[in-house]
Design a protein around this motif. Sequence first.
Motif, PDB file in Angstrom:
ATOM      1  N   ILE A   1       0.857  -1.331  -0.185  1.00 37.47           N
ATOM      2  CA  ILE A   1      -0.143   0.000   0.032  1.00 37.47           C
ATOM      3  C   ILE A   1       0.876   1.231   0.226  1.00 37.47           C
ATOM      4  O   ILE A   1       1.876   1.349   0.878  1.00 37.47           O
ATOM      5  CB  ILE A   1      -0.942  -0.089   1.460  1.00 37.47           C
ATOM      6  N   GLU A   2       0.447   2.151  -1.031  1.00 35.85           N
ATOM      7  CA  GLU A   2       1.384   3.477  -0.952  1.00 35.85           C
ATOM      8  C   GLU A   2       0.565   4.520  -1.001  1.00 35.85           C
ATOM      9  O   GLU A   2      -0.570   4.493  -1.180  1.00 35.85           O
ATOM     10  CB  GLU A   2       2.226   3.779  -2.094  1.00 35.85           C
ATOM     11  N   ARG A   3       0.773   5.850  -0.823  1.00 38.54           N
ATOM     12  CA  ARG A   3       0.208   7.096  -0.735  1.00 38.54           C
ATOM     13  C   ARG A   3       0.678   7.709  -2.047  1.00 38.54           C
ATOM     14  O   ARG A   3       1.855   7.774  -2.287  1.00 38.54           O
ATOM     15  CB  ARG A   3       0.564   8.057   0.610  1.00 38.54           C
ATOM     16  N   ASP A   4      -0.230   8.094  -2.553  1.00 39.15           N
ATOM     17  CA  ASP A   4       0.119   9.121  -3.647  1.00 39.15           C
ATOM     18  C   ASP A   4      -0.657  10.260  -3.818  1.00 39.15           C
ATOM     19  O   ASP A   4      -2.029  10.249  -4.271  1.00 39.15           O
ATOM     20  CB  ASP A   4      -0.206   8.248  -5.194  1.00 39.15           C
ATOM     21  N   GLY A   5      -0.250  11.349  -3.240  1.00 42.39           N
ATOM     22  CA  GLY A   5      -1.105  12.598  -3.192  1.00 42.39           C
ATOM     23  C   GLY A   5      -2.165  12.234  -2.108  1.00 42.39           C
ATOM     24  O   GLY A   5      -1.882  11.844  -0.977  1.00 42.39           O
ATOM     25  N   ASP A   6      -3.252  12.673  -2.542  1.00 40.22           N
ATOM     26  CA  ASP A   6      -4.508  11.978  -1.765  1.00 40.22           C
ATOM     27  C   ASP A   6      -4.934  10.944  -1.954  1.00 40.22           C
ATOM     28  O   ASP A   6      -5.764  10.220  -1.251  1.00 40.22           O
ATOM     29  CB  ASP A   6      -5.752  13.192  -2.170  1.00 40.22           C
ATOM     30  N   GLY A   7      -4.219  10.000  -2.841  1.00 43.84           N
ATOM     31  CA  GLY A   7      -5.033   8.651  -2.991  1.00 43.84           C
ATOM     32  C   GLY A   7      -4.256   7.730  -2.444  1.00 43.84           C
ATOM     33  O   GLY A   7      -3.041   7.892  -1.949  1.00 43.84           O
ATOM     34  N   VAL A   8      -4.933   6.449  -2.242  1.00 46.39           N
ATOM     35  CA  VAL A   8      -4.230   5.146  -1.774  1.00 46.39           C
ATOM     36  C   VAL A   8      -4.061   4.523  -2.902  1.00 46.39           C
ATOM     37  O   VAL A   8      -4.787   4.075  -3.628  1.00 46.39           O
ATOM     38  CB  VAL A   8      -5.148   4.686  -0.603  1.00 46.39           C
ATOM     39  N   VAL A   9      -2.574   3.738  -3.032  1.00 46.58           N
ATOM     40  CA  VAL A   9      -2.555   2.930  -3.961  1.00 46.58           C
ATOM     41  C   VAL A   9      -1.853   1.587  -3.724  1.00 46.58           C
ATOM     42  O   VAL A   9      -1.391   1.471  -2.770  1.00 46.58           O
ATOM     43  CB  VAL A   9      -1.353   3.783  -5.021  1.00 46.58           C
TER      44      VAL A   9
ATOM     45  N   TRP B   1      -2.305   0.210  -8.730  1.00 41.11           N
ATOM     46  CA  TRP B   1      -3.947   0.719  -8.843  1.00 41.11           C
ATOM     47  C   TRP B   1      -4.249   1.612  -7.830  1.00 41.11           C
ATOM     48  O   TRP B   1      -3.943   1.346  -6.548  1.00 41.11           O
ATOM     49  CB  TRP B   1      -4.649  -0.794  -8.574  1.00 41.11           C
ATOM     50  N   VAL B   2      -4.789   2.677  -8.324  1.00 42.19           N
ATOM     51  CA  VAL B   2      -5.437   3.671  -7.163  1.00 42.19           C
ATOM     52  C   VAL B   2      -6.718   3.032  -6.726  1.00 42.19           C
ATOM     53  O   VAL B   2      -7.534   2.651  -7.452  1.00 42.19           O
ATOM     54  CB  VAL B   2      -5.834   4.898  -7.992  1.00 42.19           C
TER      55      VAL B   2
ATOM     56  N   GLU C   1     -14.477   1.845  -0.413  1.00 39.57           N
ATOM     57  CA  GLU C   1     -14.106   1.203   1.117  1.00 39.57           C
ATOM     58  C   GLU C   1     -12.687   0.768   1.117  1.00 39.57           C
ATOM     59  O   GLU C   1     -12.083   1.023   2.206  1.00 39.57           O
ATOM     60  CB  GLU C   1     -15.176   0.045   0.996  1.00 39.57           C
ATOM     61  N   HIS C   2     -11.955   0.212  -0.158  1.00 42.52           N
ATOM     62  CA  HIS C   2     -10.838  -0.166   0.135  1.00 42.52           C
ATOM     63  C   HIS C   2      -9.819   1.073   0.458  1.00 42.52           C
ATOM     64  O   HIS C   2      -8.837   0.896   1.287  1.00 42.52           O
ATOM     65  CB  HIS C   2     -10.245  -0.968  -1.440  1.00 42.52           C
ATOM     66  N   ALA C   3     -10.022   2.146  -0.388  1.00 46.75           N
ATOM     67  CA  ALA C   3      -9.146   3.415   0.159  1.00 46.75           C
ATOM     68  C   ALA C   3      -9.426   3.819   1.614  1.00 46.75           C
ATOM     69  O   ALA C   3      -8.462   4.130   2.237  1.00 46.75           O
ATOM     70  CB  ALA C   3      -9.524   4.550  -0.750  1.00 46.75           C
TER      71      ALA C   3
ATOM     72  N   GLY D   1      -4.264   3.848   6.631  1.00 47.57           N
ATOM     73  CA  GLY D   1      -3.294   4.040   7.512  1.00 47.57           C
ATOM     74  C   GLY D   1      -2.338   2.893   7.228  1.00 47.57           C
ATOM     75  O   GLY D   1      -1.584   2.447   7.876  1.00 47.57           O
ATOM     76  N   PHE D   2      -2.347   1.917   6.132  1.00 51.63           N
ATOM     77  CA  PHE D   2      -1.488   0.883   5.882  1.00 51.63           C
ATOM     78  C   PHE D   2      -0.274   1.075   5.058  1.00 51.63           C
ATOM     79  O   PHE D   2       0.266   0.433   4.351  1.00 51.63           O
ATOM     80  CB  PHE D   2      -2.279  -0.232   5.598  1.00 51.63           C
ATOM     81  N   GLU D   3      -0.050   2.693   4.784  1.00 47.77           N
ATOM     82  CA  GLU D   3       1.091   2.768   3.874  1.00 47.77           C
ATOM     83  C   GLU D   3       2.295   2.168   4.364  1.00 47.77           C
ATOM     84  O   GLU D   3       2.657   1.755   5.291  1.00 47.77           O
ATOM     85  CB  GLU D   3       1.415   4.201   4.364  1.00 47.77           C
ATOM     86  N   ASN D   4       2.898   1.672   3.136  1.00 49.21           N
ATOM     87  CA  ASN D   4       4.278   0.827   3.127  1.00 49.21           C
ATOM     88  C   ASN D   4       3.969  -0.631   3.792  1.00 49.21           C
ATOM     89  O   ASN D   4       5.086  -1.051   3.936  1.00 49.21           O
ATOM     90  CB  ASN D   4       5.413   1.535   3.914  1.00 49.21           C
ATOM     91  N   CYS D   5       2.859  -1.039   4.098  1.00 48.39           N
ATOM     92  CA  CYS D   5       2.446  -2.213   4.506  1.00 48.39           C
ATOM     93  C   CYS D   5       2.202  -3.354   3.163  1.00 48.39           C
ATOM     94  O   CYS D   5       1.689  -2.945   2.159  1.00 48.39           O
ATOM     95  CB  CYS D   5       1.232  -2.462   5.349  1.00 48.39           C
TER      96      CYS D   5
END
Length: 367
Positions: free
Chosen positions: A250-258, A266-267, A271-273, A278-282
């Motif tokens: 999971i990554e952050r891309d600006g306001d999006g969760v990727v 995939w952006v 519900e998934h986003a 809170g799972f950035e880099n997991c």
Amino acid sequence: MGSVDIQNVSKAFRSRRTNVVAVDGLSLTAADGEFLVLVGPSGCGKSTTLRVVAGLESPDAGTICIGGRDVTRVSPKDRDVAMVFQNYALYPHMTVYKNMAFGLKMRKTPKVEIDRQVRETAELMGLTDLLDRRPGELSGGEQQRVAVGRAIVRKPNVFLFDEPLSNLDAKLRLELRAQIKALHRRLQTTILYVTHDQQEAMALGDRVAVMNEGRACQVGAPQEIYDWPDDRFVGEFVGAPTMNMIRGRIERDGDGVVFDGDFGRWVLAGEHARALEGFENCAVELGVRANDVRLGGDGSMAGVGTVFLVESLGDCLHVHVRSANGATVVLRTGSDVQVAVEQDVSIVVDGVHAHFFAGDDEGRRLC
Ligand code: ADP
Ligand code: MG
């Protein structure tokens, strides 16, 4: 009353060479009249659990209550349960009639009453014409019907079935499966039923308990378990072909969760986003069933790969696709679709039916 309440039951087998924990703090309840199926891979403790309920093994810890009565220390014959095994376990020298009458005779039931009950049950199980035969003169399917008949003739509070259909060929297995389901509908007796076959579990159970390593991973209605597996193990164990697991982070891309995974970046939406914010880099795994991956078309979860196997099952195709980094997915498509091995294809995941699981050993569902 035939409810079965298994509370914190543990059972280990210890000898000089082995120390196997077969059942590990298992708690599970079958309501009165419920058809509860225990399903899991070979060796996960299903038979041991059933044998503890029957009283054939005594637990190291925990209690068994049947119909609200604590029977943990009660002998098998006083528990009012009837067990049906995989290998039928009929008395070879007795006729079908005598096999079925045996339990009643042991209880000193009057002859006339035995005769009435045996004939009534034989009628119910389609055994009337076989009553004079011995087990050796019956097919596997007939023997197993006798074994079921022998169990129900006693009108126990609870039936325990341990893989009763496993020795039968595929067609008979389906026939007897339908018969057992119909029998339950008619008798409304509590059933604890063990199988390693997830499809059989789904078809039979009011509820299904998925077991692994002596514990229940999840207990629920078949559809609930299929649609909302609590963890990766349940997701992969239930359903065929097995649920695809696409690895990524999971990554952050600006306001999006990727989700940056095997088949693309995939952006995430909806519900998934929200759930994965809170799972950035997991590390996570995207679980999706073959039905929910399409060949070609547009979508926010699209990627490319190469077909390496096509299985034609008559009513559908299972298409196996490999990504550039060697990950694979299986998708199901109509049998009229033209697709060949070594073809480059695009795939699209239907996000609505996809789940994310934690990438660790436990693999809990995150959303
Ligand atoms: P399942 O029915 O799910 O295949 P079992 O309950 O038969 O699993 O077995 C669970 C584990 O306990 C396995 O590892 C099995 O080898 C072990 N086990 C079962 N019965 C015995 C026994 N009588 N002695 C030693 N180990 C046993
Ligand atoms: Mg077993």
